[in-house]
Design a protein around this motif. Structure first.
Motif, PDB file in Angstrom:
ATOM      1  N   THR A  79       0.828  -1.201   0.000  1.00  0.00           N
ATOM      2  CA  THR A  79       0.000   0.000   0.000  1.00  0.00           C
ATOM      3  C   THR A  79       0.865   1.255   0.000  1.00  0.00           C
ATOM      4  O   THR A  79       1.987   1.239   0.519  1.00  0.00           O
ATOM      5  CB  THR A  79      -0.942   0.027   1.223  1.00  0.00           C
ATOM      6  OG1 THR A  79      -1.702   1.225   1.209  1.00  0.00           O
ATOM      7  CG2 THR A  79      -0.162  -0.045   2.519  1.00  0.00           C
ATOM      8  N   ASP A  80       0.371   2.320  -0.605  1.00  0.00           N
ATOM      9  CA  ASP A  80       1.095   3.598  -0.582  1.00  0.00           C
ATOM     10  C   ASP A  80       0.618   4.467   0.570  1.00  0.00           C
ATOM     11  O   ASP A  80       0.907   5.665   0.623  1.00  0.00           O
ATOM     12  CB  ASP A  80       0.946   4.341  -1.908  1.00  0.00           C
ATOM     13  CG  ASP A  80      -0.509   4.622  -2.269  1.00  0.00           C
ATOM     14  OD1 ASP A  80      -1.404   4.164  -1.527  1.00  0.00           O
ATOM     15  OD2 ASP A  80      -0.755   5.284  -3.288  1.00  0.00           O
ATOM     16  N   LEU A  81      -0.109   3.879   1.503  1.00  0.00           N
ATOM     17  CA  LEU A  81      -0.586   4.603   2.684  1.00  0.00           C
ATOM     18  C   LEU A  81       0.450   4.585   3.799  1.00  0.00           C
ATOM     19  O   LEU A  81       1.091   3.562   4.028  1.00  0.00           O
ATOM     20  CB  LEU A  81      -1.859   3.960   3.231  1.00  0.00           C
ATOM     21  CG  LEU A  81      -3.155   4.137   2.467  1.00  0.00           C
ATOM     22  CD1 LEU A  81      -4.217   3.255   3.088  1.00  0.00           C
ATOM     23  CD2 LEU A  81      -3.583   5.585   2.508  1.00  0.00           C
ATOM     24  N   PRO A  82       0.621   5.687   4.514  1.00  0.00           N
ATOM     25  CA  PRO A  82       1.353   5.632   5.781  1.00  0.00           C
ATOM     26  C   PRO A  82       0.422   5.053   6.838  1.00  0.00           C
ATOM     27  O   PRO A  82      -0.719   5.511   6.975  1.00  0.00           O
ATOM     28  CB  PRO A  82       1.699   7.096   6.060  1.00  0.00           C
ATOM     29  CG  PRO A  82       0.643   7.875   5.334  1.00  0.00           C
ATOM     30  CD  PRO A  82       0.218   7.048   4.152  1.00  0.00           C
ATOM     31  N   LEU A  83       0.853   4.038   7.546  1.00  0.00           N
ATOM     32  CA  LEU A  83       0.016   3.357   8.522  1.00  0.00           C
ATOM     33  C   LEU A  83       0.460   3.716   9.935  1.00  0.00           C
ATOM     34  O   LEU A  83       1.658   3.829  10.208  1.00  0.00           O
ATOM     35  CB  LEU A  83       0.078   1.842   8.321  1.00  0.00           C
ATOM     36  CG  LEU A  83      -0.322   1.327   6.937  1.00  0.00           C
ATOM     37  CD1 LEU A  83      -0.055  -0.154   6.826  1.00  0.00           C
ATOM     38  CD2 LEU A  83      -1.782   1.640   6.651  1.00  0.00           C
ATOM     39  N   ALA A  92       5.157  -2.658   8.589  1.00  0.00           N
ATOM     40  CA  ALA A  92       4.533  -3.894   8.108  1.00  0.00           C
ATOM     41  C   ALA A  92       3.692  -4.518   9.218  1.00  0.00           C
ATOM     42  O   ALA A  92       4.000  -4.374  10.408  1.00  0.00           O
ATOM     43  CB  ALA A  92       5.591  -4.877   7.632  1.00  0.00           C
ATOM     44  N   ASP A  93       2.631  -5.197   8.803  1.00  0.00           N
ATOM     45  CA  ASP A  93       1.753  -5.953   9.693  1.00  0.00           C
ATOM     46  C   ASP A  93       1.585  -7.358   9.148  1.00  0.00           C
ATOM     47  O   ASP A  93       1.635  -7.560   7.925  1.00  0.00           O
ATOM     48  CB  ASP A  93       0.362  -5.314   9.785  1.00  0.00           C
ATOM     49  CG  ASP A  93       0.376  -4.016  10.574  1.00  0.00           C
ATOM     50  OD1 ASP A  93       1.020  -3.986  11.628  1.00  0.00           O
ATOM     51  OD2 ASP A  93      -0.259  -3.049  10.123  1.00  0.00           O
ATOM     52  N   ILE A 103       2.467  -4.259   3.714  1.00  0.00           N
ATOM     53  CA  ILE A 103       3.702  -3.488   3.795  1.00  0.00           C
ATOM     54  C   ILE A 103       3.408  -2.065   3.341  1.00  0.00           C
ATOM     55  O   ILE A 103       2.815  -1.863   2.277  1.00  0.00           O
ATOM     56  CB  ILE A 103       4.799  -4.108   2.917  1.00  0.00           C
ATOM     57  CG1 ILE A 103       5.154  -5.515   3.431  1.00  0.00           C
ATOM     58  CG2 ILE A 103       6.042  -3.224   2.884  1.00  0.00           C
ATOM     59  CD1 ILE A 103       6.074  -6.284   2.507  1.00  0.00           C
ATOM     60  N   SER A 104       3.811  -1.089   4.145  1.00  0.00           N
ATOM     61  CA  SER A 104       3.598   0.320   3.812  1.00  0.00           C
ATOM     62  C   SER A 104       4.823   0.840   3.068  1.00  0.00           C
ATOM     63  O   SER A 104       5.895   1.010   3.654  1.00  0.00           O
ATOM     64  CB  SER A 104       3.359   1.136   5.082  1.00  0.00           C
ATOM     65  OG  SER A 104       3.256   2.508   4.791  1.00  0.00           O
ATOM     66  N   VAL A 178      -4.252  -8.172  13.519  1.00  0.00           N
ATOM     67  CA  VAL A 178      -2.801  -8.246  13.411  1.00  0.00           C
ATOM     68  C   VAL A 178      -2.216  -9.086  14.535  1.00  0.00           C
ATOM     69  O   VAL A 178      -2.569  -8.923  15.702  1.00  0.00           O
ATOM     70  CB  VAL A 178      -2.191  -6.828  13.432  1.00  0.00           C
ATOM     71  CG1 VAL A 178      -0.678  -6.893  13.387  1.00  0.00           C
ATOM     72  CG2 VAL A 178      -2.731  -6.013  12.274  1.00  0.00           C
ATOM     73  N   ASP A 179      -1.279  -9.986  14.174  1.00  0.00           N
ATOM     74  CA  ASP A 179      -0.558 -10.781  15.170  1.00  0.00           C
ATOM     75  C   ASP A 179       0.851 -10.243  15.393  1.00  0.00           C
ATOM     76  O   ASP A 179       1.384 -10.306  16.492  1.00  0.00           O
ATOM     77  CB  ASP A 179      -0.463 -12.247  14.707  1.00  0.00           C
ATOM     78  CG  ASP A 179      -1.827 -12.877  14.543  1.00  0.00           C
ATOM     79  OD1 ASP A 179      -2.660 -12.715  15.449  1.00  0.00           O
ATOM     80  OD2 ASP A 179      -2.066 -13.517  13.506  1.00  0.00           O
ATOM     81  N   ILE A 180       1.457  -9.747  14.321  1.00  0.00           N
ATOM     82  CA  ILE A 180       2.836  -9.257  14.377  1.00  0.00           C
ATOM     83  C   ILE A 180       2.889  -7.895  13.709  1.00  0.00           C
ATOM     84  O   ILE A 180       2.303  -7.702  12.644  1.00  0.00           O
ATOM     85  CB  ILE A 180       3.802 -10.227  13.664  1.00  0.00           C
ATOM     86  CG1 ILE A 180       3.750 -11.600  14.337  1.00  0.00           C
ATOM     87  CG2 ILE A 180       5.225  -9.682  13.665  1.00  0.00           C
ATOM     88  CD1 ILE A 180       4.275 -12.709  13.475  1.00  0.00           C
ATOM     89  N   ARG A 181       3.597  -6.965  14.332  1.00  0.00           N
ATOM     90  CA  ARG A 181       3.663  -5.608  13.782  1.00  0.00           C
ATOM     91  C   ARG A 181       5.100  -5.087  13.882  1.00  0.00           C
ATOM     92  O   ARG A 181       5.770  -5.271  14.899  1.00  0.00           O
ATOM     93  CB  ARG A 181       2.708  -4.695  14.544  1.00  0.00           C
ATOM     94  CG  ARG A 181       2.806  -3.221  14.197  1.00  0.00           C
ATOM     95  CD  ARG A 181       1.611  -2.474  14.758  1.00  0.00           C
ATOM     96  NE  ARG A 181       0.415  -2.722  13.961  1.00  0.00           N
ATOM     97  CZ  ARG A 181      -0.824  -2.629  14.427  1.00  0.00           C
ATOM     98  NH1 ARG A 181      -1.040  -2.321  15.689  1.00  0.00           N
ATOM     99  NH2 ARG A 181      -1.846  -2.850  13.626  1.00  0.00           N
TER     100      ARG A 181
END
Length: 386
Positions: A79-83, A92-93, A103-104, A178-181
């Motif tokens: 994605t081109d979004l800032p998360l 990443a999540d 992936i951001s 989400v499990d891992i960030r």
């Protein structure tokens, strides 16, 4: 041999280009890095909705639905979004239980973006495929990690982590998909990288000739100014500090004029969050800044050639009143002054450029969608007020 299907789902424009570029080589890299005993099948898909949602759970939910529809084993979203996660920017999540990750791209900054993203895809794929224990740090040597579900000939060694500036957080106990960030450690560095990444996604270097009225009017104005003696005399009287101040005034003035004449600055609304609004506004400012600076350098080069060819030393002495032969420094000062004055006057030319054309150049796909959503919201509010 077991076949594993991996879907790379991307937002339009830059994410889609990156996914297409990496498609041909990901299979071999996944085989070398994760498991050689399976056949990795890579498929790519562009989905506009991925580039619109700002909520992490909403994005991963859509990715999960697409994965089921295409019968993939795993799916990774670019994605081109800032998360965000709270106040931290997320790179990443991963949802291990749903076999999806995201992936951001902006968090990777500028070049070499593709190499970093390729490494990040491999790492997130390892998270999903190997199901690492939460207490283990993924930034460590992968050979020391103990996967919950063992695989034959598992990863031997990974390259230097592309997520080395992040911290790995186990979020499986929280009420999220989400499990891992992976969250960025430094707030200042993360914000700078995101701004550079979002600017890179706008590709300002490709938009130079789209501002043809700015370039044309700047060159015409600078040429016209050069036929009068006053700029020549000023060029030998100005100190370097005055030249720099005039150049900054020309560049900043042009940027501000373009932003406000075409309504590119996103205003506060009930729907839009300040942190998103600030990121998009500063991205627009930096994108325009890059375009104007490139245009300035191009004009400087043209004027330098023209004056070097058509202005002999005798003419320069006659117009400026110098008692000595002009050195290259004097020519340089004249070109610098004319370029700055021409750029400042040329900004007026952008006022007649098509508004949609300017927005297409300075806005990413997501930013344009956000702008249209805010416009609709404002129209609805106005209708209700009547």
């Amino acid at each position: 041999m077991e076949s594993v299907a991996v879907g790379i789902i991307s937002a339009p424009n830059l994410p889609a280009d990156i996914a297409q570029d990496l498609k041909g080589e990901l299979s071999d890299f996944l085989s070398d890095s994760i498991d050689k005993n399976v056949s990795w099948k890579i498929e790519t898909l562009v989905d506009p909705l991925i580039g619109v949602a700002e909520n992490t759970n909403e994005i991963l939910g859509k990715v999960g639905n697409i994965k089921k529809e295409n019968d993939w084993n795993y799916a990774i979203c670019l994605t081109d979004l800032p998360l965000y996660s709270g106040k931290h920017l997320v790179m990443a999540d991963a949802s291990v239980k749903n076999s999806v990750a995201q992936i951001s791209i902006p968090t990777f900054g500028c070049m070499p973006m593709r190499r970093r993203i390729k490494q990040a895809i491999i790492k997130m794929m390892a998270e999903l495929y190997c199901q690492f224990s939460p207490e283990n740090s993924f930034a460590a040597d992968v050979t020391q990690l103990k996967p919950v579900r063992k695989k034959s000939n598992l990863i031997k060694k990974m390259k230097q982590s592309s997520l080395s500036l992040t911290k790995r957080v186990d979020t499986s106990a929280e009420k999220e998909h989400v499990d891992i960030r992976y969250m960025m450690k430094s707030p200042v560095l993360s914000r700078l990288r995101v701004l550079l990444g979002m600017t890179f996604a706008n590709r300002p270097w490709t938009a130079l000739f789209s501002f043809n009225k700015l370039t044309t009017l700047s060159f015409a104005t600078g040429s016209y100014i050069a036929i009068f003696s006053t700029p020549w005399k000023l060029s030998i009287a100005y100190t370097p500090y005055r030249f720099i101040a005039l150049m900054m005034l020309a560049i900043l003035g042009t940027i501000i004029w373009v932003i406000f004449s075409h309504d590119l600055w996103e205003k506060a609304t009930e729907k839009g969050e300040k942190r998103w609004r600030d990121l998009y506004n500063w991205t627009t400012f930096i994108t325009l800044g890059a375009i104007v600076v490139i245009n300035y350098c191009l004009l400087f080069f043209f004027f330098l050639i023209a004056i070097a060819l058509f202005v002999p030393p005798e003419l320069f002495k006659a117009w400026t009143g110098l008692d000595e032969d002009p050195s290259l420094v004097y020519y340089f000062g004249l070109v610098w002054l004319i370029t700055s004055l021409g750029t400042l006057a040329g900004a007026i030319g952008t006022g007649v450029e098509n508004k949609e054309k300017i927005r297409d150049i300075t806005y990413s796909y997501r930013q344009k969608q956000r702008y249209y959503e805010i416009e609709k919201e404002e129209e609805k509010s106005e209708q209700k007020s009547y």
